[in-house]
Scaffold this active site. Structure first.
Site, mmCIF file in Angstrom:
data_model
loop_
_atom_site.group_PDB
_atom_site.id
_atom_site.type_symbol
_atom_site.label_atom_id
_atom_site.label_comp_id
_atom_site.label_asym_id
_atom_site.label_seq_id
_atom_site.Cartn_x
_atom_site.Cartn_y
_atom_site.Cartn_z
ATOM 1 N N ASP A 173 81.353 2.517 78.274
ATOM 2 C CA ASP A 173 81.117 3.030 76.812
ATOM 3 C C ASP A 173 82.317 3.822 76.453
ATOM 4 O OD1 ASP A 173 80.478 3.883 74.351
ATOM 5 O OD2 ASP A 173 78.327 3.556 74.898
ATOM 6 N N ASP A 256 67.126 -12.507 76.229
ATOM 7 C CA ASP A 256 65.894 -12.458 75.346
ATOM 8 C C ASP A 256 66.404 -12.667 73.833
ATOM 9 O OD1 ASP A 256 63.688 -11.517 74.027
ATOM 10 O OD2 ASP A 256 64.407 -9.485 73.414
ATOM 11 N N GLU A 261 69.089 -17.771 66.498
ATOM 12 C CA GLU A 261 67.797 -17.742 66.575
ATOM 13 C C GLU A 261 66.919 -18.241 65.511
ATOM 14 O OE1 GLU A 261 66.746 -13.545 67.827
ATOM 15 O OE2 GLU A 261 68.248 -13.620 69.531
ATOM 16 N N HIS A 280 63.333 -12.998 71.923
ATOM 17 C CA HIS A 280 63.555 -11.980 71.292
ATOM 18 C C HIS A 280 62.481 -10.894 71.180
ATOM 19 C CE1 HIS A 280 66.842 -9.920 68.200
ATOM 20 N NE2 HIS A 280 65.865 -9.023 68.589
HETATM 21 C C1 MLT Z 1 66.083 -4.598 67.020
HETATM 22 O O1 MLT Z 1 67.338 -4.584 66.884
HETATM 23 O O2 MLT Z 1 65.341 -3.752 66.360
HETATM 24 C C2 MLT Z 1 65.537 -5.205 68.007
HETATM 25 O O3 MLT Z 1 66.201 -6.647 68.198
HETATM 26 C C3 MLT Z 1 64.010 -5.609 68.011
HETATM 27 C C4 MLT Z 1 63.641 -6.614 66.929
HETATM 28 O O4 MLT Z 1 64.379 -6.839 65.911
HETATM 29 O O5 MLT Z 1 62.599 -7.215 67.144
#
Ligand code: MLT
Length: 315
Positions: A173, A256, A261, A280
């Site tokens: 990072d 995930d 999506e 997700h």
């Molecule tokens: C987020 O960015 O908060 C996560 O990917 C979780 C979500 O949006 O469900």
């Protein structure tokens, strides 16, 4: 004066949503989960919009919502919001930083253990009436080298949670200047990829991180390496990932999140045996949903009732 019209489009904790609906000074649409089709009908009047990851706040949506003043992302990532266009239109954007980070981190750890111990495949086989003990010999997480890409809030949570497994944890990072008690800083992403047994991605999706995990980086992984992504799909070149998994150049993956999506029904990733897929779910725990909902409600009240903008996201 008319009450600001608030729409919650991607769901919210039931009790919290009821509390939101009871706020006298706000006019809240009575459903908390709205199809993108039905949302279109509400757009001409909406002033405050609370979303998760399903609603894409695109130019088209913004142009259909002339009264929109405030978008709250009940969660972390704001890549589903056209922030530049919001800015142009004077629409403010916030997220709920930190509120679901523990859940996202725990999900990454769950994926690591699932791939290492082959529990998803063993479960499938048991449901098919089999008892294939020998086929599912796995590996331990204990003392493995884990490489974390992105050492922000979620990356740091992952490092903390896996420290109980006495892992040798590395991180890449550029924004974090030195090693911490839980992880050692690595200056080159290539080195992290070549040294790690398990790699877990925790950077946000921005222009600079799009497809950073590409064919070249994947080729640096150990043949026994495992790649975990509970951050954003577009950070990994999906075609290159498919290829290394198909050719068994790495041991496996746990994903995930996906470039598009919901993941297409006919996505080739669904055909691979060596990847575990979840839809997700990183932030999908009752605890996280309660915390993000609580923060989102506080922020919507502050904005519309007290002219106070909290947790603004500009870029
Ligand atoms: C987020 O960015 O908060 C996560 O990917 C979780 C979500 O949006 O469900």
């Amino acid at each position: 004066m008319s009450k600001p019209f608030i729409v919650v489009s991607d769901g919210m904790d039931k009790g919290l949503f009821n509390d939101l609906c009871k706020i006298d000074q706000l006019n809240v649409h009575p459903e908390a989960k709205i199809s993108q089709e039905s949302l279109k009908n509400l757009l001409p009047d909406v002033e405050g919009l609370i979303i998760r990851s399903a609603t894409n706040v695109t130019k088209e949506l913004i142009d259909s919502a002339p009264k929109l003043r405030y978008v709250i992302r009940a969660g972390e990532g704001t890549d589903n919001i056209d922030k530049a266009y919001c800015k142009e239109k004077g629409i403010k954007v916030s997220n709920t930083p930190g509120a679901n980070n523990n859940s996202a981190g725990e999900h990454a750890v769950a994926l690591m253990l699932t791939v290492l111990r082959k529990t998803a495949w063993a479960n499938q086989s048991m449901k098919e009436g089999k008892w294939e003990k020998a086929a599912f010999t796995g590996n331990e997480l204990w003392k493995k080298t884990v490489g974390i890409v992105g050492f922000g809030r979620i990356g740091q949570i992952v490092a903390k949670r896996i420290s109980g497994f006495e892992t040798n944890t590395l991180f890449f990072d550029p924004l974090v200047s030195r090693s911490t008690s839980t992880a050692t800083k690595v200056d080159k992403l290539e080195d992290l990829f070549s040294q790690s047994d398990i790699i877990s991605i925790h950077v946000p999706l921005i222009e600079a991180t799009k497809n950073i995990v590409n064919e070249n980086l994947l080729s640096k992984m150990k043949p026994t390496g495992i790649l975990i992504n509970a951050a954003r799909g577009k950070i990994v070149d999906e075609q290159a990932l498919y290829q290394v998994l198909k050719e068994k150049k790495i041991r496996g993956a746990g994903f995930d999140v996906f470039a598009s999506e919901p993941l297409e029904n006919n996505s080739p990733l669904r055909e691979l045996q060596n990847i575990v897929l979840t839809p997700h779910l990183g932030g999908s725990t009752q605890e996280a949903q309660f915390r993000v909902g609580e923060m989102a409600i506080h922020q919507v009240k502050e904005f519309f009732l007290n002219s106070n903008l909290l947790n603004e996201v500009r870029h």
